[in-house]
Design an enzyme around this catalytic site. Structure first.
Site, PDB file in Angstrom:
ATOM      1  N   HIS A 266      17.603  28.517 -11.118  1.00 41.15           N
ATOM      2  CA  HIS A 266      18.260  29.679 -11.716  1.00 41.15           C
ATOM      3  C   HIS A 266      17.427  30.961 -11.588  1.00 41.15           C
ATOM      4  CE1 HIS A 266      20.993  26.756 -13.324  1.00 41.15           C
ATOM      5  NE2 HIS A 266      20.053  26.180 -14.042  1.00 41.15           N
TER       6      HIS A 266
ATOM      7  N   THR B 249      -3.315  -5.801  -0.004  1.00 40.65           N
ATOM      8  CA  THR B 249      -2.772  -4.475   0.301  1.00 40.65           C
ATOM      9  C   THR B 249      -3.658  -3.781   1.345  1.00 40.65           C
ATOM     10  OG1 THR B 249      -3.931  -3.220  -1.423  1.00 40.65           O
ATOM     11  CG2 THR B 249      -1.874  -4.299  -2.060  1.00 40.65           C
TER      12      THR B 249
ATOM     13  N   LYS C 211       0.848  -1.195   0.000  1.00 40.57           N
ATOM     14  CA  LYS C 211       0.000   0.000   0.000  1.00 40.57           C
ATOM     15  C   LYS C 211       0.880   1.239   0.000  1.00 40.57           C
ATOM     16  CE  LYS C 211      -4.578  -0.005   0.403  1.00 40.57           C
ATOM     17  NZ  LYS C 211      -5.379  -0.793  -0.533  1.00 40.57           N
TER      18      LYS C 211
ATOM     19  N   GLN D 170      28.460  21.768  -6.750  1.00 39.68           N
ATOM     20  CA  GLN D 170      29.211  20.538  -6.493  1.00 39.68           C
ATOM     21  C   GLN D 170      30.123  20.699  -5.281  1.00 39.68           C
ATOM     22  OE1 GLN D 170      28.540  21.838  -9.516  1.00 39.68           O
ATOM     23  NE2 GLN D 170      28.697  20.322 -11.148  1.00 39.68           N
TER      24      GLN D 170
ATOM     25  N   ARG E 282      26.567  35.483  -7.922  1.00 39.19           N
ATOM     26  CA  ARG E 282      25.248  35.080  -8.439  1.00 39.19           C
ATOM     27  C   ARG E 282      24.335  34.700  -7.283  1.00 39.19           C
ATOM     28  NH1 ARG E 282      25.862  28.797 -10.722  1.00 39.19           N
ATOM     29  NH2 ARG E 282      26.657  27.963  -8.760  1.00 39.19           N
TER      30      ARG E 282
HETATM   31  O1  LIG Z   1      27.167  25.259  -9.550  1.00 33.74           O
HETATM   32  C1  LIG Z   1      26.995  25.001 -10.756  1.00 33.74           C
HETATM   33  N1  LIG Z   1      27.387  23.796 -11.246  1.00 33.74           N
HETATM   34  C2  LIG Z   1      27.253  23.461 -12.565  1.00 33.74           C
HETATM   35  O2  LIG Z   1      27.632  22.325 -12.978  1.00 33.74           O
HETATM   36  C3  LIG Z   1      26.647  24.405 -13.415  1.00 33.74           C
HETATM   37  N2  LIG Z   1      26.348  24.383 -14.746  1.00 33.74           N
HETATM   38  C4  LIG Z   1      25.758  25.585 -15.023  1.00 33.74           C
HETATM   39  O3  LIG Z   1      25.303  25.904 -16.150  1.00 33.74           O
HETATM   40  N3  LIG Z   1      25.687  26.353 -13.899  1.00 33.74           N
HETATM   41  C5  LIG Z   1      26.231  25.641 -12.892  1.00 33.74           C
HETATM   42  N4  LIG Z   1      26.417  25.917 -11.573  1.00 33.74           N
END
Ligand SMILES: O=c1[nH]c(=O)c2[nH]c(=O)[nH]c2[nH]1
Length: 301
Positions: A257, A58, A11, A229, A177
């Protein structure tokens, strides 16, 4: 010729609410969760021969979710999930494994005139606490805990430059940014063998959730981010360092973005670079950055 390669059933979307009433303090505490519980075992003939004998309905799974929530604590969700997952292979010899997913929804106590109200709560955000528990007979419990849907934004302190460029690239480098993401962070515990072990770690599950959430927010806010990353890797490292019982940490971060808008066509209005103030938030497409970080194996030297 066909052959059943994998099967599980149960479920999903079982919504459960539990209240605890403390008579002494006249305070009530509530938990609301959505549960999914899927079973595996000797159920092949129900698919291949229309034989329903091995099928624990279930509907029975749903009833069991309610009954075990009545008879046991539902906090921490890791413990309730483990009790629920262990029930099915213990009760039914032909069921070998159960997979439980729990989403806990926020009900935060309301403060009235600066005092916590005894029985009123508010939904202060879409963020959830999730757990995934698998119990396999003879193998024990695999548990992972998760923060889901934690929406964050920083208006500066984030850059992205030095990335690979070729004939497909249009993105400009930036040293300043907006960074916004909806945090999905998951940590997987060492394997548990018994409910008793999980019970004795009950407080650790709650502490780790709070610590992982704080770590996520602190690093997000304070890191001078070179990229999503690099920032998320720091979060994983810190959670691993702080929690010995955790074997792996995973993040999945959408990059939400916010585009600059060039308004210079209107009377030379400056709204880009250091003059940018009005931005266009984007619904999609968005970046999606994931990683899984584990402990480094000790060197053999
Ligand atoms: O922090 C980011 N990692 C990316 O891999 C990436 N690629 C992108 O277009 N902007 C960003 N910003």
């Amino acid at each position: 010729m066909a052959s059943l390669a994998a099967a599980r059933y149960g479920k999903d979307n079982v919504r459960v609410y539990k209240v605890r009433r403390d008579e002494k303090s006249q305070t009530q505490t509530v938990t609301e969760m959505t549960v999914c519980c899927l079973l595996e075992g000797d159920i092949e003939t129900s698919y291949t021969e229309a034989d329903n004998k091995p099928v624990v309905a279930t509907d029975t799974v749903k009833n069991t979710i309610y009954i075990l929530a009545k008879q046991n604590p539902v906090d921490p969700p890791e413990l309730y999930g483990a009790i629920l997952a262990a029930h099915f292979p213990t009760k039914y010899s032909h069921i070998h494994a159960a997979h439980v997913n729990i989403t806990v929804h926020r009900w935060t106590r309301i403060n009235v005139d600066g005092r916590p109200h005894p029985h009123s709560f508010l939904r202060d955000g879409a963020e959830t606490r999730n757990v995934e528990v698998t119990f396999r007979r003879n193998e024990g419990f695999t548990i992972s805990s998760k923060i889901g849907g934690l929406l964050v934004l920083k208006s500066t302190g984030s850059a992205f430059h030095g990335f690979h460029r070729d004939e497909y690239t249009t993105l400009k480098e930036t040293w300043d940014r907006i960074l916004s993401t909806e945090v999905d962070a998951q940590w997987t515990w060492k394997r548990y063998q018994s409910i008793a072990q999980i019970k004795s770690d009950a407080a650790i599950f709650d502490e780790t959730f709070e610590a992982a959430r704080n770590t996520t927010l602190k690093i997000f806010a304070e890191d001078n981010s070179a990229s999503v990353q690099a920032t998320m890797y720091k979060m994983c490292e810190k959670i691993l360092a702080e929690t010995p019982g955790v074997e792996a940490v995973e993040y999945a971060l959408p990059n939400k973005h916010y585009f600059e808008i060039d308004l210079s066509w209107h009377k030379g209005l400056k709204n880009t670079g250091k003059d940018a103030e009005v931005y266009a938030p984007q619904s999609g497409p968005n970046g999606l950055i994931k990683c899984r970080v584990v402990r480094k194996l000790a060197s053999k030297l």
